[in-house]
Write an enzyme that holds these catalytic residues in place. Structure first.
Site, short mmCIF file in Angstrom:
data_model
loop_
_atom_site.label_atom_id
_atom_site.label_comp_id
_atom_site.label_asym_id
_atom_site.label_seq_id
_atom_site.Cartn_x
_atom_site.Cartn_y
_atom_site.Cartn_z
N HIS B 14 0.80 -1.22 0.00
CA HIS B 14 0.00 0.00 0.00
C HIS B 14 0.83 1.28 0.00
O HIS B 14 2.04 1.25 0.22
CB HIS B 14 -1.01 0.01 1.17
N GLU B 152 -2.02 10.87 -11.52
CA GLU B 152 -1.77 10.75 -12.95
C GLU B 152 -2.76 9.75 -13.54
O GLU B 152 -3.01 8.70 -12.95
CB GLU B 152 -0.32 10.26 -13.18
#
Lengths: 160, 160
Positions: B14, B152
């Site tokens: 993570h 992004e």
């Protein structure tokens, strides 16, 4: 919940952090943390290094690695702005865990055996932010990467 | 390269970022980006929200989600320090992309169709850092999450 049609093709592809010296950092993420270098792109003023755990145990060609780095999850992108590695005035990057700069926290690596992984990190000279024996959370650790980013080491097994 | 025995069980589990208001952020990551809320943990002074793309199309039980959040890749952990959401003096978190605080860059979501995804983000009122039509990189976009972190948007297909 079931994915909606509009987001059915979405994946959490990568996380990007800036690094001072790619030789040091790529060595750290490949040799110490065991990631594979999927792709390296010289963009002129900077170079991008894409890393991720090899799920195919060495069977992927360079072209397949290049492909998988756009399609898979769990990719780490290191950005090296050319020159920082030899600039005596470079201040270093913020880990994100203190003011100013607080915001980004850490990345985490799941391992099968936290104690064993940490013994190996110790033997390799890795810096610890928190050993498993420190504090209350005995089942996890935090190590530091070469730029001081925090990396949580978590057990990749069920704890309920 | 083939994984070594010591790191064969490692996964990039993570990435953690801090958020000001979890209601706003969890809504953003689930309803707009399509992630699933895997786990929510009230730790006293703070609450952790674990999110990730559901690879099982809604078939996982809460217990299986809890399990998968330790074992899978591509998990996003949001940390909410209680009180920031209603603290008029709270300065907000650094996105990591300007000094001071520069270091962390962004996370990335791979999508099947960047143009279509961005049209939907626009319709949902998402803020853009860079639309596909801005600048030289026409095949990607950058959106902002509620705290200003850069996300992004990349095409999850092969580009060679």
């Amino acid at each position: 919940m079931p994915r909606t049609a509009e987001t059915a093709g979405f994946r959490f592809n990568h996380t990007m952090i800036r690094v001072k010296d790619p030789k040091v950092s790529v060595h750290f993420y490949t040799e110490i943390l065991g990631m594979d270098l999927l792709s390296e792109k010289n963009m002129g003023d900077f170079t991008l290094y894409f890393l991720g755990y090899d799920h195919d145990n060495g069977s992927l060609s360079a072209e397949e690695k290049e492909k998988t780095r756009f399609t898979r999850e769990g990719v780490l992108e290191l950005t090296h702005n050319h020159g920082t590695e030899s600039d005596a005035n470079f201040q270093g990057y913020s880990s994100g865990n203190s003011d100013p700069g607080r915001g980004f926290g850490h990345i985490a690596i799941a391992v099968d055996d936290v104690e064993k992984a940490c013994e190996r990190f110790d033997a390799l000279g890795v810096q610890f932010k928190k050993r498993p024996s420190d504090g209350k959370m005995r089942h996890i650790a935090f190590i530091l990467d070469p730029d001081g980013y925090w990396i949580e080491i978590v057990p990749g097994v069920l704890r309920l």
